[in-house]
Structure formats: structure tokens, C-alpha cells
Write a protein that holds these residues in place. Structure first.
Motif, PDB file in Angstrom:
ATOM      1  N   THR A 171       0.824  -1.209   0.000  1.00  0.00           N
ATOM      2  CA  THR A 171       0.000   0.000   0.000  1.00  0.00           C
ATOM      3  C   THR A 171       0.856   1.257   0.000  1.00  0.00           C
ATOM      4  O   THR A 171       0.565   2.232  -0.708  1.00  0.00           O
ATOM      5  N   ALA A 172       1.934   1.238   0.783  1.00  0.00           N
ATOM      6  CA  ALA A 172       2.830   2.399   0.822  1.00  0.00           C
ATOM      7  C   ALA A 172       3.554   2.587  -0.505  1.00  0.00           C
ATOM      8  O   ALA A 172       3.740   3.717  -0.970  1.00  0.00           O
ATOM      9  N   PHE A 173       3.949   1.489  -1.134  1.00  0.00           N
ATOM     10  CA  PHE A 173       4.665   1.590  -2.406  1.00  0.00           C
ATOM     11  C   PHE A 173       3.733   1.997  -3.549  1.00  0.00           C
ATOM     12  O   PHE A 173       4.173   2.645  -4.507  1.00  0.00           O
ATOM     13  N   LEU A 174       2.452   1.601  -3.486  1.00  0.00           N
ATOM     14  CA  LEU A 174       1.518   1.987  -4.550  1.00  0.00           C
ATOM     15  C   LEU A 174       1.332   3.501  -4.612  1.00  0.00           C
ATOM     16  O   LEU A 174       1.053   4.058  -5.676  1.00  0.00           O
ATOM     17  N   LYS A 175       1.490   4.176  -3.479  1.00  0.00           N
ATOM     18  CA  LYS A 175       1.385   5.629  -3.478  1.00  0.00           C
ATOM     19  C   LYS A 175       2.545   6.289  -4.228  1.00  0.00           C
ATOM     20  O   LYS A 175       2.449   7.472  -4.583  1.00  0.00           O
ATOM     21  N   LEU A 176       3.624   5.517  -4.446  1.00  0.00           N
ATOM     22  CA  LEU A 176       4.800   6.070  -5.125  1.00  0.00           C
ATOM     23  C   LEU A 176       4.775   5.837  -6.620  1.00  0.00           C
ATOM     24  O   LEU A 176       5.744   6.185  -7.308  1.00  0.00           O
ATOM     25  N   VAL A 177       3.706   5.218  -7.159  1.00  0.00           N
ATOM     26  CA  VAL A 177       3.665   4.942  -8.598  1.00  0.00           C
ATOM     27  C   VAL A 177       3.779   6.224  -9.426  1.00  0.00           C
ATOM     28  O   VAL A 177       4.537   6.265 -10.405  1.00  0.00           O
ATOM     29  N   PRO A 178       3.083   7.306  -9.089  1.00  0.00           N
ATOM     30  CA  PRO A 178       3.290   8.541  -9.875  1.00  0.00           C
ATOM     31  C   PRO A 178       4.735   9.037  -9.847  1.00  0.00           C
ATOM     32  O   PRO A 178       5.245   9.524 -10.863  1.00  0.00           O
ATOM     33  N   SER A 179       5.392   8.912  -8.694  1.00  0.00           N
ATOM     34  CA  SER A 179       6.797   9.338  -8.623  1.00  0.00           C
ATOM     35  C   SER A 179       7.684   8.453  -9.490  1.00  0.00           C
ATOM     36  O   SER A 179       8.607   8.948 -10.167  1.00  0.00           O
ATOM     37  N   LEU A 199       7.633  -1.457 -11.526  1.00  0.00           N
ATOM     38  CA  LEU A 199       6.290  -1.125 -12.000  1.00  0.00           C
ATOM     39  C   LEU A 199       5.500  -2.384 -12.354  1.00  0.00           C
ATOM     40  O   LEU A 199       4.276  -2.418 -12.187  1.00  0.00           O
ATOM     41  N   ARG A 200       6.186  -3.390 -12.847  1.00  0.00           N
ATOM     42  CA  ARG A 200       5.493  -4.642 -13.168  1.00  0.00           C
ATOM     43  C   ARG A 200       4.910  -5.285 -11.914  1.00  0.00           C
ATOM     44  O   ARG A 200       3.788  -5.797 -11.938  1.00  0.00           O
ATOM     45  N   LEU A 201       5.641  -5.263 -10.811  1.00  0.00           N
ATOM     46  CA  LEU A 201       5.144  -5.842  -9.568  1.00  0.00           C
ATOM     47  C   LEU A 201       4.009  -5.016  -8.972  1.00  0.00           C
ATOM     48  O   LEU A 201       3.061  -5.571  -8.405  1.00  0.00           O
ATOM     49  N   LEU A 202       4.090  -3.696  -9.115  1.00  0.00           N
ATOM     50  CA  LEU A 202       3.058  -2.840  -8.540  1.00  0.00           C
ATOM     51  C   LEU A 202       1.785  -2.834  -9.378  1.00  0.00           C
ATOM     52  O   LEU A 202       0.673  -2.709  -8.849  1.00  0.00           O
ATOM     53  N   GLY A 203       1.911  -2.983 -10.677  1.00  0.00           N
ATOM     54  CA  GLY A 203       0.738  -2.924 -11.541  1.00  0.00           C
ATOM     55  C   GLY A 203      -0.004  -4.227 -11.697  1.00  0.00           C
ATOM     56  O   GLY A 203      -1.122  -4.235 -12.233  1.00  0.00           O
ATOM     57  N   GLU A 258      -2.107   4.367 -14.514  1.00  0.00           N
ATOM     58  CA  GLU A 258      -1.164   5.467 -14.344  1.00  0.00           C
ATOM     59  C   GLU A 258       0.126   5.246 -15.121  1.00  0.00           C
ATOM     60  O   GLU A 258       0.790   6.210 -15.496  1.00  0.00           O
ATOM     61  N   MET A 259       0.491   3.964 -15.350  1.00  0.00           N
ATOM     62  CA  MET A 259       1.762   3.697 -16.025  1.00  0.00           C
ATOM     63  C   MET A 259       1.605   3.343 -17.498  1.00  0.00           C
ATOM     64  O   MET A 259       2.608   3.128 -18.182  1.00  0.00           O
ATOM     65  N   ASN A 260       0.396   3.295 -18.020  1.00  0.00           N
ATOM     66  CA  ASN A 260       0.203   2.913 -19.422  1.00  0.00           C
ATOM     67  C   ASN A 260       0.875   3.878 -20.385  1.00  0.00           C
ATOM     68  O   ASN A 260       1.506   3.474 -21.368  1.00  0.00           O
ATOM     69  N   ASP A 261       0.755   5.167 -20.111  1.00  0.00           N
ATOM     70  CA  ASP A 261       1.318   6.160 -21.032  1.00  0.00           C
ATOM     71  C   ASP A 261       2.839   6.073 -21.095  1.00  0.00           C
ATOM     72  O   ASP A 261       3.437   6.127 -22.183  1.00  0.00           O
TER      73      ASP A 261
END
Length: 862
Positions: A226-234, A269-273, A282-285
Motif C-alpha cells: 500500500t505504501a509503495f503503490l502511493k509512489l507509482v506517480p513518482s 512497476l510490473r510488480l506494482l501494476g 497510471e503507467m500505461n502512457d
């Protein structure tokens, strides 16, 4: 005094034999042991350096482990560096002396010299045990906040080791890890991303160890995740900055800005997505940007694209992005580098296997009216690269060919099954012999699942046996026989003609072809006496319906298949020629003996007297064979033929006195003729095999045993709906019967029910079997040989076309799967039913009377 390191290297390189090298190493090891015993501190670092060289050569160096600990505790940096290097190479985490280094590591972590602290962090990152991790984690955490990037990046790697050994400490260090993601040093960023990746992997492993399901618990979120998912935009912003960054000499590799950091970010990103739609969106683009803007001229760019493809396939991305990923792998297949082609083939096969449900849904869409809407799916994009994948089968590298072969199995569908099966058969001709058995099994699965017609299925299996009959497994041969027996009369005629031609042209090496061919000639040999012509429909996509093995385009014009009629003597000569070869195996001779006995009945009204007499002689030829199986069968078949012709057979009683008629005529010397009932029963014994209703047989066996089978026919026919893909018998064929009931393989015969069930496949003959006056076929055969049996002897495992009966009645066997894979060691009680298996030979020579004929010859028509 021991040698210097460079002198030892020179002496080892000057050795001309391995014995000389061992002598040099043994002498120097003795000198080092002496120095260790005498506590020669001035040579300690030199001795450890020489031990490292010996360790590289593969010689034992365990006696120098304690010297490494002493060097680690030294205050001098050169000795400490050699000590840490020796500890990393000569010790493992299971070594007992490693616990002595805990205090030295803690002291070095507090050193003002960053290189000394760096050595300690490297040792922790490679050798730390669970106890050391708990003791040293606070000191490592202090270096995570150090002002020196050199120590921060090493502390991240050391912390990854500590958290791996002690997963319960993960939540205590999450905040520290998140704060490091804003570091400006690329080296620190790489190690921080690696640490986060390791934490996510451990978190998933702990969840699975607690009983979680990797596929079912998609909504599972731990505090760390949960904490790491908040860092996906970063993370997305960091990756986008790397793509837009200009030339930087510190981080540029082949024109790519810091490819190492990009690869690590894509992995994270693969593990988080995975299983998270919001993070994937958020990471598709940025994934599309990486896939389109990365150069492929250098290996660094290919590495980034490979990780990008894996990330696209793992996250919840849209179809357009998946098509882009498949096209990237398609470009990889055109690369000259075999490593890149291997990676592309392996990734494509893995993606198809992971997306099998989506692939099935795509097949359903293609059969619907909205098929055009699925043209942009990943499955359609993969089919566009089918030609490139097929070309990989011609690559000289065996690993490339094997990966391409695995991928082709996944590419097969109902639209391209004929083309890809032809390619598989072409490859079967050229592939190594040890791979043919697996390919034959795979082709059988493909043919069963996607066959467009019965004719194409049978013809493909016959072609398969012609190419690799020697290596084909028993289930391939059995399935071919089952498909032919359950087909129409027209298809049986075609199969018999083609198998006879294949046997005539074969050199005797294709054992599977001979097994199926001789069995088919024995069952349907009368169809060879009439000509056969197949006229394909002109509007069919593949006009012949046959596999295009030679690569000839069959769409140009319809091609008719014709076979001329044969006379009985020619058919007999061809089968006899097979048995006369000195390389003919015993199992083929056994099938040929059954074939001769059945042909004697098939040709009784059409062949001349010389041919019939020759068949009788061929049947009796094995009465003196060294094989007990052939000897017993030859006597039984000869007795049946005599019964059909009306000749009584006499034998001497046990007392050695008078003769007795085995047909129970009652007179001596053969004065009483054979009765009509005996002749009729003997003809039924040599009649065609009854058609097998697999579902009915399995249901009845399950009811008798109370063991409902979960597998069904999936082993051979590839799924629960296998019965639908097997061709149904024609209306003029016998009804579908349970062969286990016919030959007494199950429980004792029960009274006929009051209301008979409807006949199978619309055949009214099945209803006649339920009449109360009906008699067991085993009892009829017992009457032929006057065998006083109280009840039918149960046959273990049901029905076998070519099996033999033991001399003593066997105990009833449990219900079985007729087409289950055959075990390595077969027993009399085996429950496997295989049309081409042989039962064990009895241990002793049985007396001729009373002999109950085998099911192989007693196949009454219902």
C-alpha cells in the motif's frame, strides 16, 4: 619461507600436467599451514591471497577461514581489505566461524573511513545470517541516512539482505526506503528500487506461505504494498525524466540514458501494476512511450524493450498496448542475434500460456458475428507473426527450434490447424529422434482439439505414424485405432487402403504403423476387395481434407483420392511379408496372427481355396513357436477356424486313453458333426470389433466401483468435451456397447431391467441386448470348447483388442480409464486398456483343454 603470489601463479602456469599442478598446490598448502601454525603475522595477508587463488582453481582452502577473521580485525586497511575478500569467497553463511565476525563488522560500521564501512556493508549484503541481520540492522539503518552516496547505496543492498533474512522487520524500514526515492544519485536510486522490488517479492512470498492464493487474492494489499503503490506517480515521473534526458556522459550507455535504472524501474512497476487497475492506468502512457522511443540498434535498448514487454503483459494494460508489445517481440524474431530471438520466443510462449483464458474468449468472438471487433487483440497480432515463428523451425540452433516448436503449439486454432500441423509434420521428419515422441503426443492433442473433419484427423494420424511410428507412444496408436473404429464405413475403407499402402512401402522400422495397419486390415480387410474413390467438395477450403505435408497448396483445385481393388491373395502376401522380416518384433507377429485368423473369416466367401488354405497354414504356423503367447493363440485360432469349417477337433484325455471332442459333440472319432450353434458362435468370435461408447462405458464402470473419475477421457482426447470431437458411428454399425460387460470384466450379470434404455446413436440393435433370454458371449465360447465354467471369468482392466488371458481366472479389477497413460511396469491386475498392449505371458505351459478364447478373437457383434 612460502612463495609470493606472483611466483605461485608462474609455477602453476608452467605445469604441463594436472599431476604437476596438484604437486605445486600441495607443497604450497603445506607451507601455508606451517605459517598459520607458527602465527607468522607478517605473511598472513599473503597467505590468504594465495588461498584465494587456490580457491579459484578448485582446491580446498577451508583451513584458512580463521585467518580471514584475523585479517578483518586488523586495524590496517590493506590487510582488512584482503580479509573481507577472503571472507566473502572462502566462507558461506553456514560457516560456524562467521559468528565471530559480528563484533568486527559492528566496529567497522562505525568507522570514519567510508571505505572500511563500505567493506562491512558489502560483507553484510552477502553473508548476513538471521541473527547477524537482527544485530546489525540498526547500524545499517544509520547508513541509509548517511550524507555520502557511496554508503547509502551499499546500505540499501545490505538492508535488502537483512530484510530477506528477517521479513518481520520490513514494516519498520518502509518509511526510510520511501524517503530515499528522492535521492539525486543514480547509484542510490538503482539500489533503492532493487530494495523495493525485493520487499514486494518477500511480501508476496510471505502471503503465499500463510495460505494465500496468487491468482485468487487479487485484492490483497499489505502495508508495504500500500505504501509503495502511493509512489507509482513518482516512479512514472522518474522514468519519464530518464526518457527525456539529454546526453549525460556519466549515465549514457550506447545512446541510452542510464539503462540499468530504467530496467529496474520497469521491473518495480510490473510488480506494482499486477492485479491493480488504478496503478496500471497510471503507467500505461509511460510504457507506451518507452516502447516507441527506445532505440533497438544497441543491446541496451533491446534490454529495456524486453523489460517493457514483460511489464505490459503483466499489468492490466489495454489491447492496443499488448499489440505493441507483441509487435516488438516480432521484431526481435527478425534479429540476427540468437539470444534475442530465443528471448522473444520464450516470452511469447509464456505470454500465451498466461493469457489462455483470454485466448479462448478470442476464439469465441471469432465464431460470433462481431469477429471484426477482435482484430486488434494481442492474439490476432501474434497470428500475424506466425510465418516468422514457423521459419524459426529451420534455424540451425536446436534451442531456437525447440522454443519455436513450443510456441507453435500455442498458436494453433481452428483457422490455422491444417497449416501448422503440416509444418509440425515437416519438422517431425528432420527433428532429432529423441524429440519425436513428445511431438507425436502434442500433434495428437492438437488434432483432437481442432480437427476440421474426421477424414483430416485420421489421415493426419496415419501420416504421423508413417513418419515417426517407431517413436510414437502407445496412446497415439490406440487413439488412431479408436478414431478409425468409430468412423463411418467410407472412412474405414479409406483408412484401410491407405494403411495397407503404407505398410507395403515401409521397410519394417515403423512399429506403430505396423501395429495400427495390421489391426485395421484384420478388422476391415473385406473393404480392400472393392475400389475406393474420394471426391472432395469443390467449395471446401482445403479440398482434399488431407494434411499438406509436402507444402503443396491444396486450394488450387480439388484432388480426388483413388485406390484400386485388391484380391485376397495380395492382401495376405503383404501382411505375410511383414512377418517374414527378421526385424519384425514379437508384438507385430501377435497382431499379424490375429489378422490372419480374421481374414480367414472375412475372405471365406470371396477368396479361392488356395488363399484360404494358406491363411489356415499361417495361423497354425506358430503352434511350435518359442513364444508361449503365439503358441497358445495359434491353437485357439486354429480351433475356431475348424469350428467354422465344420471340422471337429479331438484331443487325448488326461488319463491318456480315449479321445474327446472339444466342441462337445458327444461322439468319438469325429462322427458327430459340429452343430450350427457352435459354428455361429465361432463366427461371432472372429467378427468385427463392436463400436465403443466411451461415455457409456465410463459411466457403467463408475457405477459399479463407486469411484467417479475426474479425468474422464482427457488424457487422450484432451478435455471434458472430448466425446464431442470423436466421430460418431454410422447408422448401419452395431450399437455402442460396454465391452467390459460383454466379456465379463465387471460384476456378475444382473437381471434385465423392466424398461430398457433407449438405444445409443439411434441404433435399435442395442435394445435386443436387454432381452431376458440373452446369453453371455463368454458362455457361448465356453460351449464351443466344452469348458465347464460356472460363471464368466472376469477380465482385469476391461477389454483389450490384443491382450491374452491368463491360464487361471483373475480377481475382479476396479473401474479404469480406458485411455489412461500406461505405467512402466504392467501387472495382470492393471486397469489400463490399450488396443496395442500385450498381457503378461503365463508362467507355465497351459494344457490345451479347456481353453477360453481371448477377447482378441472373441469380439461378437451385438
Amino acid at each position: 619461507m612460502s612463495l609470493k603470489l606472483r611466483d605461485l601463479i608462474r609455477q602453476v602456469r608452467a605445469c604441463k600436467t594436472a599431476a604437476e599442478e596438484r604437486a605445486v598446490i600441495a607443497k604450497e598448502s603445506a607451507m601455508i599451514r606451517t605459517a598459520i601454525r607458527e602465527e607468522q603475522e607478517q605473511y598472513r595477508h599473503r597467505n590468504v591471497a594465495k588461498l584465494l587463488f587456490m580457491h579459484m582453481l578448485g582446491y580446498p582452502t577451508h583451513f584458512g577461514q580463521l585467518e580471514c577473521m584475523k585479517l578483518v580485525a586488523s586495524p590496517h586497511f590493506p590487510e582488512k581489505r584482503i580479509g573481507y575478500l577472503g571472507m566473502l569467497l572462502l566462507l558461506s553463511e553456514q560457516a560456524d566461524v562467521l559468528m565471530l565476525a559480528t563484533n568486527s563488522l559492528k566496529n567497522d560500521l562505525h568507522s570514519e573511513n567510508k571505505f572500511v564501512a563500505g567493506l562491512a556493508l558489502c560483507a553484510i549484503g552477502n553473508l548476513a545470517t538471521a541473527d547477524m541481520s537482527r544485530d546489525l540492522a540498526p547500524e545499517v539503518d544509520k547508513h541509509l541516512g548517511s550524507a555520502k552516496p557511496y554508503l547509502r547505496k551499499k546500505a540499501c543492498l545490505a538492508m535488502a539482505r537483512c530484510l530477506t533474512k528477517c521479513p518481520d522487520m520490513v514494516e519498520d524500514f518502509v518509511d526510510r526506503v520511501v524517503s530515499l526515492l528522492n535521492d539525486r544519485s543514480h547509484g542510490v536510486l538503482v539500489t533503492v528500487v532493487q530494495l523495493m522490488t525485493r520487499v514486494l517479492v518477500m511480501d508476496r512470498e510471505c502471503h503465499l506461505d500463510e495460505g494465500g492464493d496468487d491468482d485468487g487474492d487479487r485484492d490483497y494489499e499489505s502495508p508495504c504494498r500500500t505504501a509503495f503503490l502511493k509512489l507509482v506517480p513518482s516512479l512514472v515521473k522518474l522514468l519519464r525524466n530518464l526518457l527525456s534526458m539529454g546526453y549525460s556522459p556519466d549515465h549514457d550507455v550506447g545512446g541510452i540514458s542510464d539503462p540499468f535504472l530504467q530496467v529496474q524501474l520497469l521491473t518495480l512497476l510490473r510488480l506494482l501494476g499486477a492485479h491493480n487497475a488504478k496503478a496500471s492506468e497510471e503507467m500505461n502512457d509511460v510504457l507506451a512511450q518507452v516502447a516507441t522511443n527506445t532505440e533497438t540498434s544497441k543491446n541496451a535498448g533491446n534490454a529495456i524493450l524486453y523489460e517493457c514487454v514483460q511489464t505490459i503483459m503483466a499489468v492490466e494494460s489495454d489491447d492496443g498496448l499488448r499489440v505493441l508489445a507483441v509487435n516488438i517481440l516480432g521484431r526481435f524474431l527478425l534479429n540476427r542475434d540468437n539470444n534475442i530471438r530465443y528471448v522473444a520466443l520464450n516470452t511469447l510462449a509464456k505470454c500465451i500460456a498466461d493469457r489462455q483464458p483470454e485466448r479462448d474468449e478470442h476464439d469465441e468472438q471469432h465464431r460470433g458475428p462481431d469477429a471484426a471487433s477482435s482484430d486488434n487483440s494481442a492474439a490476432s497480432a501474434l497470428q500475424r507473426h506466425r510465418t516468422t515463428v514457423v521459419d524459426c523451425l529451420k534455424d540451425p540452433d536446436i534451442s531456437i527450434r525447440q522454443r519455436a516448436l513450443e510456441l507453435i503449439y500455442h498458436l494453433v486454432n481452428r483457422e490455422n490447424v491444417e497449416t501448422l500441423t503440416a509444418e509440425l509434420l515437416n519438422y517431425l521428419v528432420l527433428c532429432p529422434r529423441e524429440h519425436r515422441a513428445d511431438i507425436c503426443t502434442r500433434v495428437l492433442q492438437v488434432v483432437d482439439k481442432f480437427s476440421p473433419s474426421d477424414l483430416w484427423r485420421v489421415d493426419t494420424l496415419i501420416t504421423l505414424l508413417t513418419i515417426a511410428g517407431r517413436e510414437s507412444a502407445a496412446n497415439v496408436q490406440s487413439s488412431t485405432a479408436v478414431y478409425i473404429s468409430r468412423s463411418s464405413e467410407d472412412l474405414r475403407a479409406y483408412s484401410t487402403h491407405k494403411l495397407l499402402k503404407a505398410i507395403r512401402d515401409d521397410d519394417g522400422s515403423q512399429r506403430g504403423l505396423l501395429n495400427v495397419g495390421i489391426w485395421c486390415i484384420g478388422e476391415y480387410g473385406d473393404l480392400l476387395l472393392t475400389p475406393y474413390t474420394y471426391h472432395p467438395p469443390s467449395n471446401a477450403p482445403n479440398s482434399t481434407g488431407l494434411p499438406d505435408v509436402d507444402g503443396i497448396d491444396s486450394d488450387e483445385a480439388p484432388v480426388s483420392v483413388s485406390f484400386s481393388a485388391l484380391d485376397p491373395a495380395t492382401v495376405v502376401d503383404i501382411v505375410e511379408g511383414v512377418t517374414n522380416r527378421h526385424t519384425c518384433p514379437l508384438e507385430v507377429k501377435q497382431r499379424a496372427l490375429t489378422c490372419f485368423a480374421k481374414l480367414r473369416e472375412r475372405f471365406a466367401d470371396v477368396a479361392d481355396a488356395d488363399t484360404l488354405d494358406k491363411l489356415h497354414k499361417l495361423v497354425r504356423k506358430s503352434e511350435g513357436s518359442q513364444s508361449l503367447e503365439l503358441q497358445l493363440r495359434s491353437c485357439e485360432y486354429g480351433a475356431l477356424i475348424n469350428a467354422i469349417t465344420g471340422v471337429s477337433v479331438k484331443l487325448t484325455t488326461a488319463g491318456g486313453g480315449e479321445e474327446e471332442d472339444i466342441f462337445g459333440g458327444g461322439g468319438l472319432g469325429g462322427t458327430t458333426p459340429v452343430s450350427d450353434s457352435v459354428r455361429s458362435a465361432a463366427k461371432e468370435a472372429l467378427a468385427r470389433m463392436p463400436v465403443v461408447d466411451i461415455k457409456l462405458m465410463q459411466r457403467k464402470r463408475d457405477e459399479r466401483s463407486g469411484d467417479m473419475s475426474e479425468d474422464g477421457m482427457g488424457v487422450v482426447f484432451g478435455g471434458d468435451d472430448a466425446g464431442d470431437s470423436v466421430p460418431a458411428a454410422s447408422g448401419g454399425e452395431p450399437s455402442l456397447l460396454d465391452l467390459d460387460d460383454i466379456f465379463g470384466g465387471g460384476a456378475t450379470l444382473a437381471p434385465a431391467p423392466a424398461a430398457a434404455p433407449p438405444a445409443q446413436n439411434g441404433n435399435a440393435n442395442a435394445a435386443k441386448k436387454s432381452e431376458p433370454a440373452a446369453q453371455s458371449d463368454v458362455d457361448l465360447l465356453s460351449d464351443i470348447f466344452s469348458a465347464p465354467v460356472a460363471s464368466p471369468a472376469p477380465i482385469p482392466g476391461g477389454f483389450d483388442v490384443f491382450a491374452t488371458l491368463p491360464s487361471q481366472p483373475a480377481a475382479p479389477a476396479p473401474a479404469v480409464n480406458m485411455f489412461a497413460p500406461q505405467p512402466a511396469a504392467s501387472a495382470l491386475g492393471s486397469s489400463i486398456v490399450d488396443p496395442f498392449s500385450s498381457s503378461p505371458t503365463p508362467a507355465m505351459q497351459p494344457q490345451p483343454p479347456p481353453a477360453v478364447p481371448s477377447p482378441a478373437i472373441s469380439s461378437p457383434a451385438p
